[in-house]
Write an enzyme that holds these catalytic residues in place. Structure first.
Site, PDB file in Angstrom:
ATOM      1  N   HIS A  36      20.434  52.482  18.913  1.00 44.91           N
ATOM      2  CA  HIS A  36      19.572  53.218  19.842  1.00 44.91           C
ATOM      3  C   HIS A  36      20.247  53.137  21.218  1.00 44.91           C
ATOM      4  O   HIS A  36      20.933  52.153  21.520  1.00 44.91           O
ATOM      5  CB  HIS A  36      18.219  52.507  19.866  1.00 44.91           C
ATOM      6  CG  HIS A  36      17.140  53.189  20.637  1.00 44.91           C
ATOM      7  ND1 HIS A  36      17.076  53.157  22.006  1.00 44.91           N
ATOM      8  CD2 HIS A  36      16.060  53.899  20.225  1.00 44.91           C
ATOM      9  CE1 HIS A  36      15.999  53.827  22.409  1.00 44.91           C
ATOM     10  NE2 HIS A  36      15.366  54.283  21.349  1.00 44.91           N
ATOM     11  N   ASP A  81      18.657  43.551  18.126  1.00 42.42           N
ATOM     12  CA  ASP A  81      17.643  44.520  18.559  1.00 42.42           C
ATOM     13  C   ASP A  81      16.625  44.625  17.422  1.00 42.42           C
ATOM     14  O   ASP A  81      16.884  45.256  16.400  1.00 42.42           O
ATOM     15  CB  ASP A  81      18.316  45.872  18.835  1.00 42.42           C
ATOM     16  CG  ASP A  81      17.293  46.969  19.109  1.00 42.42           C
ATOM     17  OD1 ASP A  81      16.081  46.720  18.980  1.00 42.42           O
ATOM     18  OD2 ASP A  81      17.722  48.094  19.439  1.00 42.42           O
ATOM     19  N   GLN A 113      12.623  47.794  15.764  1.00 39.91           N
ATOM     20  CA  GLN A 113      12.037  48.355  14.540  1.00 39.91           C
ATOM     21  C   GLN A 113      11.684  47.278  13.531  1.00 39.91           C
ATOM     22  O   GLN A 113      10.700  47.393  12.804  1.00 39.91           O
ATOM     23  CB  GLN A 113      13.009  49.362  13.894  1.00 39.91           C
ATOM     24  CG  GLN A 113      13.244  50.621  14.696  1.00 39.91           C
ATOM     25  CD  GLN A 113      11.974  51.449  14.883  1.00 39.91           C
ATOM     26  OE1 GLN A 113      11.056  51.434  14.066  1.00 39.91           O
ATOM     27  NE2 GLN A 113      11.901  52.166  15.986  1.00 39.91           N
ATOM     28  N   LYS A 163       5.535  48.534  19.372  1.00 35.39           N
ATOM     29  CA  LYS A 163       5.923  48.907  18.007  1.00 35.39           C
ATOM     30  C   LYS A 163       5.392  47.876  17.014  1.00 35.39           C
ATOM     31  O   LYS A 163       5.713  47.909  15.831  1.00 35.39           O
ATOM     32  CB  LYS A 163       7.442  49.005  17.905  1.00 35.39           C
ATOM     33  CG  LYS A 163       8.018  50.169  18.723  1.00 35.39           C
ATOM     34  CD  LYS A 163       9.470  50.378  18.415  1.00 35.39           C
ATOM     35  CE  LYS A 163      10.205  51.103  19.505  1.00 35.39           C
ATOM     36  NZ  LYS A 163      10.020  52.549  19.492  1.00 35.39           N
ATOM     37  N   CYS A 186      17.180  59.137  20.336  1.00 32.91           N
ATOM     38  CA  CYS A 186      17.863  58.208  21.268  1.00 32.91           C
ATOM     39  C   CYS A 186      19.056  57.545  20.602  1.00 32.91           C
ATOM     40  O   CYS A 186      19.295  56.341  20.774  1.00 32.91           O
ATOM     41  CB  CYS A 186      16.903  57.131  21.782  1.00 32.91           C
ATOM     42  SG  CYS A 186      15.588  57.786  22.781  1.00 32.91           S
TER      43      CYS A 186
HETATM   44  N1  PMP Z   1      15.895  49.880  19.815  1.00 30.01           N
HETATM   45  C1  PMP Z   1      15.395  50.546  18.770  1.00 30.01           C
HETATM   46  C2  PMP Z   1      16.042  50.363  17.419  1.00 30.01           C
HETATM   47  C3  PMP Z   1      14.281  51.376  18.926  1.00 30.01           C
HETATM   48  O1  PMP Z   1      13.793  52.040  17.875  1.00 30.01           O
HETATM   49  C4  PMP Z   1      13.700  51.498  20.204  1.00 30.01           C
HETATM   50  C5  PMP Z   1      12.500  52.402  20.443  1.00 30.01           C
HETATM   51  N2  PMP Z   1      12.550  53.626  19.806  1.00 30.01           N
HETATM   52  C6  PMP Z   1      14.249  50.777  21.268  1.00 30.01           C
HETATM   53  C7  PMP Z   1      15.351  49.983  21.037  1.00 30.01           C
HETATM   54  C8  PMP Z   1      13.685  50.858  22.646  1.00 30.01           C
HETATM   55  O2  PMP Z   1      12.391  50.343  22.695  1.00 30.01           O
HETATM   56  P1  PMP Z   1      11.491  50.545  24.006  1.00 30.01           P
HETATM   57  O3  PMP Z   1      11.483  52.016  24.289  1.00 30.01           O
HETATM   58  O4  PMP Z   1      10.158  50.024  23.603  1.00 30.01           O
HETATM   59  O5  PMP Z   1      12.109  49.757  25.100  1.00 30.01           O
END
Ligand code: PMP
Length: 419
Positions: free
Chosen positions: A130, A208, A211, A234, A372
């Site tokens: 991401h 990270d 998910q 999440k 993203c």
């Molecule tokens: N890493 C991953 C794998 C994600 O799916 C996401 C959110 N889609 C993020 C980072 C970023 O999370 P946040 O927008 O809550 O900071």
């Protein structure tokens, strides 16, 4: 009765569903089918109640005052830290830093690491990442004049471990930051092996877990990862709260990157000294109510049985994959050895935004876009956008059916319009 139907009807999941009244509404005249849980999960009543209760009975700024309400607020905030530490298997509560979310955690870590290492900064990520676990490391490397590398994937969409090991050998040792579960392909990365490889070559590991926090069991001490980040929103918690876990001895060596109240020990014209961890990384008033809400969310997830939630989410995503495979012209992205949480797909000659917009008109909420993850989509798959379905345990198999049926209709409609 089939096994699926039996699990559908289990009292546990029916009671769980009742905790999410937001799902019980109509959108565009159709019953809402919310399948965008990888973007954000809904909050159960018990979390909303915990937040409301705090505001009604105990709200005051934490750590600062001697009065009763501040004491209650501080206790609840620090209890939330302990709750998170237990949930992820941290050895000490002070290894849990509250942040605004995964993105904030990873930026803080990348900047602190760059401030500590200077031109010796070295970071490795993978093509799965991401943007939140890609750009902070890339930019920190640029600013520090350090090194930034990206491990490729194999044809299934798993991180190529041989290529990763070569990079670990070739580049100056630093930090590897990888997604536990990809938000696009659903790839579950073999973290044990990645930690073993990285540590074997003198690298640190950051995970990270944005998910994976709901889909996979997380035990940071057993895994021996050095850092781990996730977001409350999440994992059934509120928005604006997240966690950066770090091994205590490593956090103690990292310089703070945000300055202000709460994080200081002594401030003089001549200079400033800082609090110990975790406070030195929590400048300003923390989102203590968010942390309390997150703790309530983790309590709730555990009360359902973490394993039961993970199993149900795996069953739902497996079912979604099977149903989508049966829809004409649908191409599912990636075939990782193990998939969790999401199924991303494309339909030839139909833009994912059209798919998501038309499905929304049928009451089905899914996501479309770059997810993203432009390096993955553009540089690996050669597309700029995909559609994505991501169930949570409170969804039903019937909702996955409704989504697949809606998709079938959308594809038919688009094909007719193209004639
Ligand atoms: N890493 C991953 C794998 C994600 O799916 C996401 C959110 N889609 C993020 C980072 C970023 O999370 P946040 O927008 O809550 O900071």
């Amino acid at each position: 009765m089939t096994e699926l139907a039996m699990s559908e009807q289990s009292d546990l999941w029916r009671a769980a569903r009742a905790q999410f009244p937001i799902l019980d509404q109509r959108v565009c005249g159709r019953p809402l089918v919310y399948l965008d849980n990888a973007a954000t999960t809904q909050m159960p009543l018990c979390v909303l109640d915990a937040v409301k209760e705090h505001y009604l009975t105990a709200n005051a700024n934490v750590h600062r005052a001697t009065h009763e309400l501040s004491g209650r607020s501080t206790c609840a905030f620090e209890a939330a830290r302990q709750r998170v530490a237990r949930f992820i298997g941290a050895r000490f509560p002070e290894e849990v830093i509250f942040t605004r979310g995964t993105t904030d955690s990873l930026n803080m870590l990348a900047q602190a690491f760059a401030a500590q290492r200077g031109a010796g900064f070295s970071a490795l990520v993978s093509m799965l990442e991401h943007h939140s676990n890609f750009v902070p490391w890339q930019q920190a490397a640029l600013r520090a004049g350090g090194s930034f590398g990206v491990a490729p994937l194999d044809e299934r969409g798993d991180v190529d471990l041989e290529a990763l090991e070569r990079l670990l050998q070739e580049k100056p040792a630093g930090i590897v930051s990888v997604a536990h579960v990809s938000n696009v392909l659903g790839t579950v990365s073999p973290l044990e092996r990645i930690v073993e490889l990285a540590h074997g070559h003198g690298w640190l590991v950051s995970v990270d877990a944005a998910q994976s926090i709901r889909h996979e069991r997380i035990d940071v001490a057993a895994l021996d990862c050095d850092f781990l980040s996730f977001s409350g929103h999440k994992a059934l918690g509120p928005t604006g709260i997240g966690v950066l876990y770090g091994k205590r001895e490593l956090l103690q060596e990292l310089p703070p990157v945000a300055f202000g109240g709460e994080m200081v020990d002594m401030v003089r014209v001549a200079g400033t000294t800082f609090e110990d961890v975790p406070l030195r990384f929590e400048a300003g008033t923390p989102n203590y109510v968010g942390a309390i809400g997150l703790a309530a969310a983790l309590d709730y997830l555990e009360s359902l049985g973490g394993e039961a939630v993970r199993e149900r989410e795996h069953e739902l995503v497996k079912y979604a994959e099977q149903r989508l495979e049966g829809v004409a012209d649908v191409q599912i992205l990636g075939s990782p050895l193990r998939r969790a949480g999401v199924v991303s797909f494309a339909v030839e000659d139909v833009h994912p935004f059209d798919i998501a917009t038309l499905m929304d008109k049928m009451g089905v909420a899914i996501r479309a876009g770059s997810q993203c993850a432009q390096p993955l989509l553009e540089e690996v798959y050669g597309v700029n956008s995909v559609a994505r379905i991501s169930p949570a345990f409170y969804n039903t198999f019937a909702e996955v059916d409704a989504a697949a049926d809606a998709l079938e209709r959308v594809v038919r409609m688009c094909r007719m319009a193209q004639r």
